[in-house]
Design a protein around this motif. Structure first.
Motif, PDB file in Angstrom:
ATOM      1  N   GLY A   1       0.805  -1.219   0.000  1.00 39.13           N
ATOM      2  CA  GLY A   1       0.000   0.000   0.000  1.00 39.13           C
ATOM      3  C   GLY A   1       0.832   1.260   0.000  1.00 39.13           C
ATOM      4  N   GLU A   2       1.984   1.242   0.641  1.00 34.50           N
ATOM      5  CA  GLU A   2       2.839   2.418   0.666  1.00 34.50           C
ATOM      6  C   GLU A   2       3.402   2.703  -0.720  1.00 34.50           C
ATOM      7  N   THR A   3       3.659   1.641  -1.485  1.00 34.46           N
ATOM      8  CA  THR A   3       4.144   1.837  -2.851  1.00 34.46           C
ATOM      9  C   THR A   3       3.060   2.502  -3.698  1.00 34.46           C
ATOM     10  N   THR A   4       1.818   2.054  -3.512  1.00 32.96           N
ATOM     11  CA  THR A   4       0.707   2.688  -4.228  1.00 32.96           C
ATOM     12  C   THR A   4       0.571   4.151  -3.824  1.00 32.96           C
ATOM     13  N   ALA A   5       0.713   4.424  -2.548  1.00 32.93           N
ATOM     14  CA  ALA A   5       0.636   5.805  -2.064  1.00 32.93           C
ATOM     15  C   ALA A   5       1.747   6.656  -2.660  1.00 32.93           C
ATOM     16  N   CYS A   6       2.910   6.058  -2.867  1.00 30.88           N
ATOM     17  CA  CYS A   6       4.025   6.781  -3.480  1.00 30.88           C
ATOM     18  C   CYS A   6       3.672   7.193  -4.900  1.00 30.88           C
ATOM     19  N   VAL A   7       3.019   6.295  -5.640  1.00 32.56           N
ATOM     20  CA  VAL A   7       2.573   6.643  -6.989  1.00 32.56           C
ATOM     21  C   VAL A   7       1.663   7.859  -6.943  1.00 32.56           C
ATOM     22  N   ALA A   8       0.671   7.817  -6.047  1.00 32.75           N
ATOM     23  CA  ALA A   8      -0.298   8.912  -5.970  1.00 32.75           C
ATOM     24  C   ALA A   8       0.374  10.239  -5.664  1.00 32.75           C
ATOM     25  N   ARG A   9       1.357  10.226  -4.782  1.00 36.58           N
ATOM     26  CA  ARG A   9       2.034  11.479  -4.420  1.00 36.58           C
ATOM     27  C   ARG A   9       2.777  12.091  -5.605  1.00 36.58           C
ATOM     28  N   LEU A  10       3.201  11.258  -6.542  1.00 40.56           N
ATOM     29  CA  LEU A  10       4.010  11.743  -7.658  1.00 40.56           C
ATOM     30  C   LEU A  10       3.177  12.109  -8.899  1.00 40.56           C
ATOM     31  N   VAL A  11       1.875  11.797  -8.884  1.00 36.69           N
ATOM     32  CA  VAL A  11       1.012  12.078 -10.033  1.00 36.69           C
ATOM     33  C   VAL A  11       0.961  13.575 -10.300  1.00 36.69           C
ATOM     34  N   PRO A  12       1.076  14.012 -11.583  1.00 39.72           N
ATOM     35  CA  PRO A  12       1.286  13.198 -12.783  1.00 39.72           C
ATOM     36  C   PRO A  12       2.750  12.761 -12.917  1.00 39.72           C
ATOM     37  N   LEU A  13       2.953  11.481 -13.129  1.00 39.30           N
ATOM     38  CA  LEU A  13       4.301  10.934 -13.171  1.00 39.30           C
ATOM     39  C   LEU A  13       5.099  11.457 -14.362  1.00 39.30           C
ATOM     40  N   ASP A  14       4.423  11.722 -15.444  1.00 38.01           N
ATOM     41  CA  ASP A  14       5.135  12.079 -16.668  1.00 38.01           C
ATOM     42  C   ASP A  14       5.825  13.439 -16.585  1.00 38.01           C
ATOM     43  N   ARG A  15       5.456  14.242 -15.607  1.00 42.37           N
ATOM     44  CA  ARG A  15       6.077  15.583 -15.492  1.00 42.37           C
ATOM     45  C   ARG A  15       7.497  15.503 -14.962  1.00 42.37           C
ATOM     46  N   HIS A  16       7.900  14.344 -14.449  1.00 45.48           N
ATOM     47  CA  HIS A  16       9.183  14.242 -13.776  1.00 45.48           C
ATOM     48  C   HIS A  16      10.303  13.872 -14.741  1.00 45.48           C
ATOM     49  N   GLY A  17      10.250  14.442 -15.915  1.00 44.79           N
ATOM     50  CA  GLY A  17      11.352  14.296 -16.858  1.00 44.79           C
ATOM     51  C   GLY A  17      11.526  12.902 -17.399  1.00 44.79           C
ATOM     52  N   PHE A  18      10.426  12.155 -17.524  1.00 47.41           N
ATOM     53  CA  PHE A  18      10.556  10.792 -18.020  1.00 47.41           C
ATOM     54  C   PHE A  18      11.076  10.827 -19.453  1.00 47.41           C
ATOM     55  N   GLY A  19      12.155  10.088 -19.708  1.00 51.48           N
ATOM     56  CA  GLY A  19      12.854  10.171 -20.984  1.00 51.48           C
ATOM     57  C   GLY A  19      12.055   9.634 -22.152  1.00 51.48           C
ATOM     58  N   ALA A  20      12.032  10.385 -23.251  1.00 59.83           N
ATOM     59  CA  ALA A  20      11.322   9.938 -24.437  1.00 59.83           C
ATOM     60  C   ALA A  20      11.955   8.693 -25.044  1.00 59.83           C
ATOM     61  N   LEU A  21      13.264   8.479 -24.788  1.00 62.49           N
ATOM     62  CA  LEU A  21      13.928   7.310 -25.353  1.00 62.49           C
ATOM     63  C   LEU A  21      13.287   6.016 -24.878  1.00 62.49           C
ATOM     64  N   TRP A  22      12.719   6.018 -23.689  1.00 65.79           N
ATOM     65  CA  TRP A  22      12.140   4.787 -23.149  1.00 65.79           C
ATOM     66  C   TRP A  22      10.732   4.546 -23.672  1.00 65.79           C
ATOM     67  N   GLU A  23      10.108   5.569 -24.263  1.00 63.18           N
ATOM     68  CA  GLU A  23       8.826   5.448 -24.946  1.00 63.18           C
ATOM     69  C   GLU A  23       7.767   4.760 -24.083  1.00 63.18           C
ATOM     70  N   ARG A  24       7.535   5.296 -22.897  1.00 63.25           N
ATOM     71  CA  ARG A  24       6.524   4.729 -22.016  1.00 63.25           C
ATOM     72  C   ARG A  24       5.739   5.839 -21.331  1.00 63.25           C
ATOM     73  N   GLU A  25       4.449   5.572 -21.140  1.00 65.64           N
ATOM     74  CA  GLU A  25       3.634   6.409 -20.268  1.00 65.64           C
ATOM     75  C   GLU A  25       3.740   5.782 -18.877  1.00 65.64           C
ATOM     76  N   PRO A  26       4.401   6.417 -17.921  1.00 62.85           N
ATOM     77  CA  PRO A  26       4.754   5.716 -16.679  1.00 62.85           C
ATOM     78  C   PRO A  26       3.574   5.160 -15.895  1.00 62.85           C
ATOM     79  N   LEU A  27       2.514   5.934 -15.695  1.00 62.71           N
ATOM     80  CA  LEU A  27       1.391   5.417 -14.903  1.00 62.71           C
ATOM     81  C   LEU A  27       0.726   4.243 -15.613  1.00 62.71           C
ATOM     82  N   GLN A  28       0.489   4.393 -16.897  1.00 69.96           N
ATOM     83  CA  GLN A  28      -0.094   3.296 -17.664  1.00 69.96           C
ATOM     84  C   GLN A  28       0.805   2.066 -17.604  1.00 69.96           C
TER      85      GLN A  28
END
Length: 758
Positions: free
Chosen positions: A216-243
């Protein structure tokens, strides 16, 4: 820039390679040496053009060829010499990660060629240029476990030294890909602390991807970081992090956890809106997309996520984001109706989307709203049409009989609105994004389809339909066939007879078909179909299908069908022609039982298994072979070698059951063995038609074919959380899987004789 002398050293042996013996996307690789030399040109335009040419030839859209591996050492040396480092390292990474290989002498040869050059690339992990470091981390990661201990050690050293948060995230991902055993240690340390957000997002992705513990704490960590994609997720990896996190959790069997993660993200998005955060809209978009993606994988996701979506229905700024989910999920959502009703009475595309959702949800107010706004609600009209034609009907919740929801009910005000639209001048445009475009073309189809669904209840629209018949003969003819009363509407029959005798063949066929439906007179339809059969046009397969729909009334066309079957095989080299021949074979068999005329064409269709895109033709051939029953036995030598293809085995097994209806084994294969082959074809991600073919084959094999364990597989197909239908149009996947689920339950009831199965 490399000096001339250095360039000669870098490209040593370039001309000693027999490039003419290798190929790339455009044929011979003889141009590769010149392109490699041009990469080091001092003229930027020349170098950039060479780079682009290499991307499109030796790494065309991610595909690697026989010329790719020989080029790798020279690309690596150019990088080491300082030539276009970031771009060429990226190219090497794509080569290493490619799973689409054409003409390689040994599988994985291109990746192995990159691995062999890692000694030149690893020093770049400490380069002063941030982009070079970033691209190198990604490229090394594409080598996976083949990269070896030196690469793993270099990445761990980079992890210790790197201070840039986004790059640390990339290094963490790369470390996990090269050394999965070390992933848990790294991620636990990151998630236990309060480090930079990009690194924590990377740790969450690795945790989901590699099956590491999730609580549950890991899930809570996700929620705190939403939207995840704003955190500089690299385009090279070609992923939508939350999805990606939700999909990975679901893939490893943690459906409930995946739903909780997306639900918490939706909750966070709502909270950000309340707070007026600048990231609120991005959070809504990200969470909505993750919910949509998860619902295409998980059967329980829509119902469980709807409560988390509810607050977004009440917010004018977000309701448009979630409406499409209601349309494609077709879940009961009464709590959404008030917000949708308010929005549907507004203007523009959001109002159209809202009304379309109300139509799909079966809201009683939908018909009246569509009547008042028919001129500018193309999506809602399309939704009503698709319900009327059965395209979007799903089994009613809790319905054990498998009945489907009803189409939009008859409404006198909507009938009046349709009559007005039918009478409108053809040049009249609609006030919507489809104005003058798609809707202008399809509106008569949609209007006619609604009237046809209402049948004779819509007879008041006959004057408008008749007036529109010359303008829109195809959809209007079909509507007249359902709406008119042949005993009372002689003028309609007269109009259709006149239309069937003039104009292009397609419009004559539509009118003649309606005439046959109303009166039973097949003469005009036989006439136009005879003409089309003789023409042998590109739509011959559609013509044969129309002939088949006549059943016994098609007997006058038998000579033309026999002629079609008797033509030499070379006349059936295209897919429409072979499919037309197979359709003709099915009808000839049905009407005459002449197996000798039919068997050669079926054998031709089965031979399409060796052709690209030939599987659907093989399935059609199997359908025709099944009609022959025991007379299809001469085809066994063609069928048995194809049983190992999971895509083909269900259709072919049904042929075996028709040849040997009571026997076990069938052609030397036990029914239980055949059941294993059929069930192996029902993997997640199937197209709806392929998934349904599995159930048809299971029913054909019968109850004695299945062990308890095999029946459990069918139970999972029917009631497991993972959707089986996962391919096709995105807005159809959920609906198609629900249809499949209802079919699976029916088959399971038949095989087990258990009426309690829902």
């Amino acid at each position: 820039m490399i000096r001339d002398m250095d360039l000669r050293l870098v490209l040593t042996d370039l001309d000693h390679v027999d490039w003419s013996g290798f190929g790339h996307a455009y044929g011979s690789a003889e141009d590769v040496p010149a392109l490699l030399r041009d990469l080091a040109s001092p003229v930027e335009e020349t170098a950039a053009e060479a780079e682009q040419e290499l991307w499109s030839s030796i790494v065309h859209q991610g595909t690697v060829y026989s010329a790719t591996a020989p080029a790798v050492p020279f690309l690596a040396r150019l990088v080491a010499g300082g030539v276009r480092r970031s771009a060429l390292v990226g190219m090497l990474g794509v080569i290493a990660g490619s799973a689409d290989e054409r003409g390689l002498p040994v599988p994985g040869a291109a990746r192995d060629a990159v691995v062999a050059q890692l000694g030149l690339l690893l020093p770049l992990l400490a380069d002063s240029d941030r982009e070079v470091r970033r691209t190198t981390v990604w490229a090394v990661a594409q080598c996976g476990s083949a990269a070896g201990p030196d690469a793993r050690a270099a990445l761990r050293a980079r992890w210790a030294a790197e201070s840039d948060p986004a790059l640390r995230a990339d290094v963490l991902t790369a470390c996990a890909l090269l050394d999965p055993d070390a992933a848990g240690e790294l991620c636990s340390a990151v998630l236990a602390g309060d480090g930079p957000a990009p690194v924590r997002v990377a740790a969450l992705l690795v945790t989901a991807d590699f099956g590491l513990p999730w609580d549950g704490e890991t899930t809570a960590c996700v929620a705190r970081l939403v939207p995840l994609d704003r955190h500089g997720f690299g385009a090279l990896w070609e992923r939508e992090p939350l999805q990606a996190i939700a999909d990975s959790l679901h893939a490893r069997g943690a459906a409930g956890t995946a739903i909780d993660v997306v639900g918490s993200a939706l909750g966070r998005a709502v909270a950000l809106r309340v707070q007026g955060s600048e990231h609120a809209q991005a959070a809504v978009t990200e969470a909505r997309w993750a919910a949509e993606s998860l619902a295409r994988r998980s059967r329980s996701a829509p119902a469980r996520l709807l409560p988390a979506l509810r607050p977004l229905f009440d917010d004018p700024a977000t309701v448009a984001d979630v409406i499409p989910l209601l349309r494609t999920w077709s879940q009961p959502a009464p709590e959404a109706v008030p917000a949708l009703l308010a929005l549907a009475q507004g203007d523009g595309d959001p109002a159209d989307e809202a009304l379309a959702a109300l139509v799909c949800l079966g809201a009683p107010e939908a018909a009246g709203l569509l009547a008042r706004h028919l001129a500018d609600r193309p999506r809602a009209l399309q939704a009503a049409y698709r319900l009327a034609t059965g395209e979007t009907r799903t089994p009613s919740p809790g319905d054990t009989a498998g009945e489907e929801t009803t189409p939009l009910p008859y409404d006198p005000d909507l009938l009046d609105a349709i009559r007005v639209r039918l009478a409108a001048e053809p040049s009249r445009e609609r006030g919507s994004v489809f104005g003058g475009g798609l809707a202008a073309t399809n509106e008569p189809v949609y209007l006619g389809g609604l009237l046809a669904a209402w049948g004779r209840t819509a007879r008041a629209a006959l004057p408008e339909l008749l007036a529109a018949l010359p303008r829109h003969p195809l959809p209007v003819s079909r509507a007249l066939a359902e709406v008119a009363d042949p005993r009372a509407d002689a003028h309609v029959i007269e109009a259709l007879r006149a239309q069937a005798g003039q104009g292009p063949a397609a419009t004559r066929q539509a009118a003649a078909g309606a005439l046959h439906s109303l009166t039973g007179d097949a003469g005009p339809l036989i006439c136009v179909l005879s003409e089309l059969l003789a023409e042998r046009g590109n739509s011959l397969d559609h013509t044969v299908s129309a002939v088949a729909s006549l059943g016994e009334a098609a007997r006058p066309l038998l000579p033309l069908l026999h002629t079609l079957l008797a033509e030499p095989p070379r006349s059936r080299e295209t897919m429409p022609m072979i499919r037309a021949a197979l359709g003709a074979a099915a009808l000839v068999q049905e009407l005459t039982g002449d197996e000798r005329a039919v068997l050669p064409v079926i054998r031709e269709g089965l031979a399409w298994a060796s052709r690209a895109w030939g599987q659907e033709t093989v399935k059609r051939a199997a359908e025709v072979a099944r009609l022959l029953g025991p007379a299809a036995e001469p085809l066994l030598s063609d069928i048995l070698p194809l049983l190992d293809d999971p895509e083909l085995s269900p259709a072919l097994v049904t042929v075996l059951t028709s040849v040997f209806p009571q026997a076990d084994p069938l052609a030397g294969l036990a029914r239980t063995t055949l059941a294993d082959r059929v069930l192996a074809a029902a993997g997640p991600g199937s197209y709806g038609r392929s998934a349904s073919a599995v159930l048809t084959a299971c029913a054909a094999l019968g109850p004695t074919a299945f062990t308890g364990a095999q029946l459990d597989v069918i139970r999972d197909l029917a009631d497991g959380d993972r959707r089986i239908v996962g391919a096709g149009l995105q807005d159809r996947i959920v609906l198609d899987d629900e249809h499949f689920r209802a079919e699976a339950r029916k088959v399971l009831r038949t095989l087990t004789a258990d009426p309690s199965i829902p």
